[in-house]
Design an enzyme around this catalytic site. Structure first.
Site, PDB file in Angstrom:
ATOM      1  CB  ILE A 671      -0.975   0.034   1.208  1.00  0.00           C
ATOM      2  CG1 ILE A 671      -0.221  -0.229   2.504  1.00  0.00           C
ATOM      3  CG2 ILE A 671      -2.101  -0.934   1.023  1.00  0.00           C
ATOM      4  CD1 ILE A 671      -1.075  -0.068   3.742  1.00  0.00           C
ATOM      5  N   GLY A 672       2.146   1.133  -0.020  1.00  0.00           N
ATOM      6  CA  GLY A 672       2.968   2.340  -0.070  1.00  0.00           C
ATOM      7  C   GLY A 672       4.426   1.982  -0.121  1.00  0.00           C
ATOM      8  N   GLY A 674       8.540   3.549   0.444  1.00  0.00           N
ATOM      9  CA  GLY A 674       9.387   4.629   0.937  1.00  0.00           C
ATOM     10  C   GLY A 674      10.828   4.327   0.600  1.00  0.00           C
ATOM     11  N   GLY A 677      11.919   0.849   2.152  1.00  0.00           N
ATOM     12  CA  GLY A 677      11.118  -0.354   2.070  1.00  0.00           C
ATOM     13  C   GLY A 677       9.684  -0.046   1.732  1.00  0.00           C
ATOM     14  CB  VAL A 679       3.673   0.357   4.012  1.00  0.00           C
ATOM     15  CG1 VAL A 679       2.685   0.096   5.133  1.00  0.00           C
ATOM     16  CG2 VAL A 679       4.755   1.308   4.467  1.00  0.00           C
ATOM     17  CE  LYS A 693       9.020   2.343   7.337  1.00  0.00           C
ATOM     18  NZ  LYS A 693       9.155   3.531   8.166  1.00  0.00           N
ATOM     19  CG  ASP A 794      10.540  11.920   5.958  1.00  0.00           C
ATOM     20  OD1 ASP A 794      10.356  12.887   5.186  1.00  0.00           O
ATOM     21  OD2 ASP A 794      10.523  10.742   5.584  1.00  0.00           O
TER      22      ASP A 794
END
Ligand SMILES: *[C@@H]1O[C@H](CO)[C@@H](O)[C@H](O)[C@H]1NC(C)=O
Ligand SMILES: *[C@@H]1O[C@H](CO)[C@@H](O)[C@H](O)[C@H]1NC(C)=O
Ligand SMILES: *[C@@H]1O[C@H](CO)[C@@H](O)[C@H](O)[C@H]1NC(C)=O
Ligand SMILES: CC(=O)N[C@H]1CO[C@H](CO)[C@@H](O)[C@@H]1O
Length: 958
Positions: A671-672, A674, A677, A679, A693, A794
């Site tokens: 679902i995401g 970064g 790594g 998620v 994550k 961040d």
């Protein structure tokens, strides 16, 4: 960042520039300015270069365009319709130096000098008097010292004089009275002394006079009555004494009069009722007396009326009953009297009213419940009687009726007032039981019911008020046990249950309250020993358990060790190494079995927490070593590598469960993504949905960075508990799979929400305001309530998640840094491009202000509906007048309709806040604590319709 932003925030200088550019300048006319040199221009260029050479090296490089050719083409210089310099605008340039080498007599046509917000020091040179055509000068926000030269009186054309926020001392020269064209005079925040010169009465064109926080003394000259065009007169926070002159009644245009924080005496001159445009009258913190004028607010424009901390007597003016424009009223700490049930009407805009510490009597009228916007009502320390009305507006946040004679029960209906923040009903005559509906007040921070006749049990539901900081129930007739549920109030700092009829053992969980500082259980019937868990109460500073039936050893923490003996007296058998108490017998073999069992349990549970800590540290260092050795040795049997620790779950099971649920991290569950790594969404067998994550495999070249990120995140999140911060459920470290397990947030990220038109339209102003407040609270908590403080580093819309109720949940602590006092906090570049503070480009020092900057970006993004990059470029590149006249409504997210009422105030406020967070100088940005406090405090009403507000006006509304 942009000078306009800084100006917008200063409420200085900007206004004039807009007017000036409007009156005189149309941009096409600049061009013609200067092709050929004339002797005048040569002289001007020379004077400017001499000045440039006197500034420090950095300033000289900032003025690199100042070399040769016509000065009209240099940065910061304009030659309007002439070959001679008319404007010198170097605001917010970062210049450092003095004005002494600037030969003013070389600029015969100079109209305007704007040096706002630089680092100029030294005195204002007396040859400033040579600038005979000068209309505007702004030296505000510098470090200028010395006195105001008398030659200032020679500037016969001067309209605007801004010298505020400097280090100027001495008195205001009489000669200022010669500036007969002056319309605005602003000297606030300096170190002046002496009186306001009587000659001020000659400045008949003055519309704005700001002399607050300057140290002026003496009385207000009666000549002030000559300034009939004055709209704002602000003299607060000085040492002015004497009466307010009756001539004040001649200032027919006055809308703002601020005189608070002086030593004024006498009464309010009756003539004040003639000021039909007056909307703000601040007289608080003086020594005034007498009756309040009876016909104030006849024209119904009166908004702010504050007279706290004076000696006013008599009744509330009758005219206030119909003064529907009222917004903020502060009458506290006077000697006002009267029947409160007759004095006050219904005020649709009233936001805050404080009548505490007066002599009002009578009952509370239902009218208060009809003030729809009321957020704060304080009438403590009066002589109010009768019952409390059951209805209050749902926006009420503070209700303080303590120290009166109110009786009857606490109404159940209060459970609906879910915005309540502070409910103080202490020191009255309330009786009956506390309604369980109080448990619905999930925003409550302070609950004071002390010193009443309340009875029955302490309600369990109190445990739902998880934001509580103060809980005072002392001096009532509460009976039964201390409910276990109190221990779930993990923010609670002050707990007072003294002087009741409480019985039974103390629940051991009470010792686990992490923030408790003050604990008073005295004067009850509590029995048994003090649970060993109390040893862990490290935040405790004050404790009182006297007058109970307690026995056994005292806990060994600091608060207990250092408390006076009186805090323990009159119990059944407490012991410990404290004067006044017998020492405890050493533990004997033949002790009762039950007691031993309990001890073991406690030891086990203590060991348990140590164990978890041990695992965290141990596992991390183990893997660290393994990973480092990997290059040399082949991995051993993979089965033994299965190192994991998932907090409060059966670790191994959950691990397998997660691998299964994500089909070994199949991308369809992703679902995401970064930097370190991806998620995944994982639905466990139990039905619970979690976010996982996963870090890049540790074998990768990036393993060090990846491991560091992982560790940093675990470290940051283990101790952190806040409703707006994501909860870490567990983690797993395995050479193949390193992952963190979080609560799953159904709302996705703020970025995603704003990026989807349909979702964004559902995500209205109220929700956005709320998300920003939540984010501000989370950051304020990290920066100011965690020890050592944690910097997220961040903050971006990607890392602000939304739960099912659209509450902000801050996530992704991968590069968070824990600020250890004493260590240097230098770092390599981190963060998300487009959100990082500008100073990170040239310094690598991390401090909280980097987060503040990114917070500003996210706030603005929530308001504009997309990343504010373009908007900020627009602000920095367009002329001040274009940007300043742009309507706020036109830059906001156009997918939503315009905000109204209170939400509009919030939006305007947030825009201001965002601008201040985006200031280029980290020192000028607010702290997150300030930001969060300001967000939750009361806002000023908007002086005009929301659709009329321009960007240039913003700072005036703060
Ligand atoms: C106020 O104005 C009057 C003339 O209307 C003038 O005589 C007087 O000097 C002025 N007062 C002060 C203090 O300047
Ligand atoms: C206050 O005014 C109300 C309404 O007029 C009246 O009923 C009440 O008796 C008054 N209270 C006192 C103490 O005078
Ligand atoms: C409060 O009001 C009562 C009557 O309602 C009166 O007897 C008493 O003197 C008042 N107390 C004060 C301090 O004004
Ligand atoms: C040309 C001119 O007016 N020079 C004046 C500048 O100001 C100084 C100090 O006030 C005077 O001495 C000069 O005569």
């Amino acid at each position: 960042m942009v000078s306009l932003l800084e100006k917008v925030l200063s409420n200085q200088c900007v206004l004039f520039l807009f007017i000036f550019s409007l009156l005189l300048v149309s941009s096409s006319q600049y061009a013609a300015a200067s092709a050929t040199n004339t002797t005048g221009a040569v002289k001007e260029a020379k004077a400017l270069l001499t000045w440039k050479a006197s500034l420090d090296n950095q300033s000289q490089s900032l003025l690199s365009s100042w070399v040769g050719g016509s000065p009209c083409k240099w940065h910061g210089i304009n030659c309007y319709r002439s070959r001679s310099i008319t404007f010198l605008n170097l605001s917010s340039y970062g210049l450092r130096g003095t004005l002494h080498s600037l030969n003013f007599s070389s600029f015969p046509n100079l109209h305007s000098i704007d040096l706002f917000n630089n680092s100029l020091y030294g005195t204002i040179p007396s040859h400033i008097g040579n600038l005979s055509k000068l209309r505007f000068i702004c030296l505000s926000l510098n470090k200028i010292s010395g006195t105001i030269p008398t030659e200032i009186g020679q500037l016969a054309s001067l309209r605007i004089l801004y010298l505020s926020r400097n280090l100027i001392s001495g008195s205001i020269p009489q000669e200022i009275g010669n500036l007969s064209s002056l319309t605005e005079l602003s000297l606030f925040r300096n170190y002046l002394r002496g009186a306001i010169p009587a000659s001020i009465g000659n400045l008949r064109n003055l519309t704005i006079l700001h002399l607050y926080e300057t140290g002026l003394s003496g009385s207000i000259p009666s000549g002030i009555g000559n300034l009939t065009k004055l709209t704002q007169l602000t003299l607060q926070e000085n040492q002015l004494s004497g009466f307010i002159p009756a001539e004040i009644g001649k200032l027919k245009s006055l809308s703002i009069l601020r005189l608070c924080g002086n030593r004024l005496t006498g009464s309010i001159p009756h003539e004040i009722v003639n000021l039909t445009y007056l909307n703000t009258l601040h007289l608080g913190d003086n020594m005034m007396s007498g009756y309040l004028p009876q016909n104030i607010c006849l024209s119904r424009v009166f908004v702010n009326f504050t007279i706290f901390n004076n000696n006013f007597v008599g009744p509330v003016p009758r005219s206030l009953k119909n003064c529907t424009s009222l917004f903020r009223v502060r009458f506290e700490r006077n000697h006002l009297t009267g029947n409160i049930s007759e004095d006050w009407g219904i005020y649709p805009n009233l936001n805050f009213i404080d009548l505490s510490y007066n002599k009002f009597y009578g009952e509370l009228a239902p009218n208060w419940g009809k003030c729809r916007s009321l957020k704060g009502l304080k009438i403590s320390h009066n002589n109010i009687s009768g019952r409390i009305p059951t209805k209050f507006g749902e926006s009420i946040q503070t209700l303080d009726l303590s120290s009166n004679h109110l009786a009857g029960e606490i109404p159940r209906e209060f459970g609906r007032l879910t915005s309540l923040f502070n409910l103080s009903l202490g020191h009255n005559k309330f009786s009956g039981t506390v309604p369980s509906e109080i448990g619905m007040l999930s925003n409550l921070r302070h609950l004071d019911l002390a010193a009443n006749n309340l009875s029955g049990p302490i309600i369990k539901e109190i445990g739902n008020c998880i934001e509580l900081l103060t809980l005072k129930l002392s001096n009532n007739r509460f009976e039964g046990n201390v409910p276990l549920e109190i221990s779930s109030l993990f923010s609670l700092q002050h707990l007072d249950l003294s002087q009741n009829l409480l019985v039974g053992f103390l629940p051991p969980e009470l010792g686990t309250m992490p923030r408790l500082e003050i604990l008073n259980l005295s004067h009850n019937e509590l029995s048994g020993s003090i649970p060993q868990t109390f040893n862990q109460m490290l935040s405790l500073t004050s404790v009182d358990i006297s007058y109970n039936q307690l026995e056994g050893p005292l806990p060994s923490n600091k608060a207990f060790r250092e408390a006076p003996t009186e805090a323990f007296t009159n119990n059944k058998g407490l012991c410990g190494n404290i004067t006044g108490l017998k020492s405890c017998p050493s533990v004997k073999i033949h002790e009762a079995k039950g007691k031993k069992g309990r001890l073991i349990l406690i030891v086990v549970s203590l060991l348990g927490s140590l164990f978890v800590l041990f695992i965290i540290v141990g596992v991390l260092s183990l893997v660290w070593v393994r990973v480092r050795n990997k290059g040399k040795n082949k991995p051993e049997d993979a089965q033994n590598d299965n190192l994991f620790a998932v907090l409060s779950y059966d670790g191994k099971l959950v691990y397998e469960n997660i691998i299964e649920a994500t089909e070994n991290f199949n991308s369809k569950y992703c679902i995401g993504e970064g930097a370190f790594g991806s998620v995944y969404r994982a639905e466990l067998q139990s039905g619970q949905v979690v976010a996982v994550k996963k870090f890049q495999a540790l074998e990768d070249d990036d393993r060090n960075a990846s491991l560091k990120t992982f560790t940093s995140e675990v470290q940051a999140l283990t101790d952190v508990r806040h409703r707006n911060i994501v909860r870490l459920l567990g983690f797993c470290l395995h050479p193949r799979n390193a992952f963190l397990v979080y609560e799953f947030m159904e709302g996705g990220s703020l970025e995603k929400m704003l990026g989807n038109d349909e979702a964004a339209m559902q995500f209205g102003w109220i929700e956005r305001v709320n998300v920003i407040k939540g984010l501000a609270n989370a950051l304020a908590y990290l920066h100011h309530n965690c020890s050592p403080p944690i910097i997220h580093r961040d903050i971006s819309s990607k890392n602000v998640l939304l739960d099912s109720k659209h509450e902000a949940i801050l996530s992704d602590f991968g590069i968070a840094r824990i600020l250890k006092p004493g260590s240097s906090n230098w770092t390599s570049f981190a963060g998300t491009i487009g959100y990082t503070a500008p100073e990170l480009a040239y310094t690598m020092e991390v401090n909280e202000k980097c987060d503040v900057y990114s917070f500003g970006m996210v706030t603005m993004e929530a308001l504009l509906g997309s990343h504010p990059g373009d908007f900020i470029t627009f602000l920095s590149t367009s002329t001040s007048s274009t940007a300043g006249h742009t309507l706020l409504k036109d830059v906001l997210d156009q997918r939503l309709s315009q905000p109204t009422n209170q939400v509009a105030e919030d939006v305007v406020f947030m825009m201001n806040l965002a601008l201040s967070c985006l200031l280029s100088s980290p020192q000028s940005r607010p702290t997150m604590q300030q930001a969060s406090q300001r967000l939750s405090s009361q806002k000023q009403p908007l002086p005009e319709g929301f659709h009329m507000i321009t960007l240039g006006q913003l700072s005036d509304l703060m």
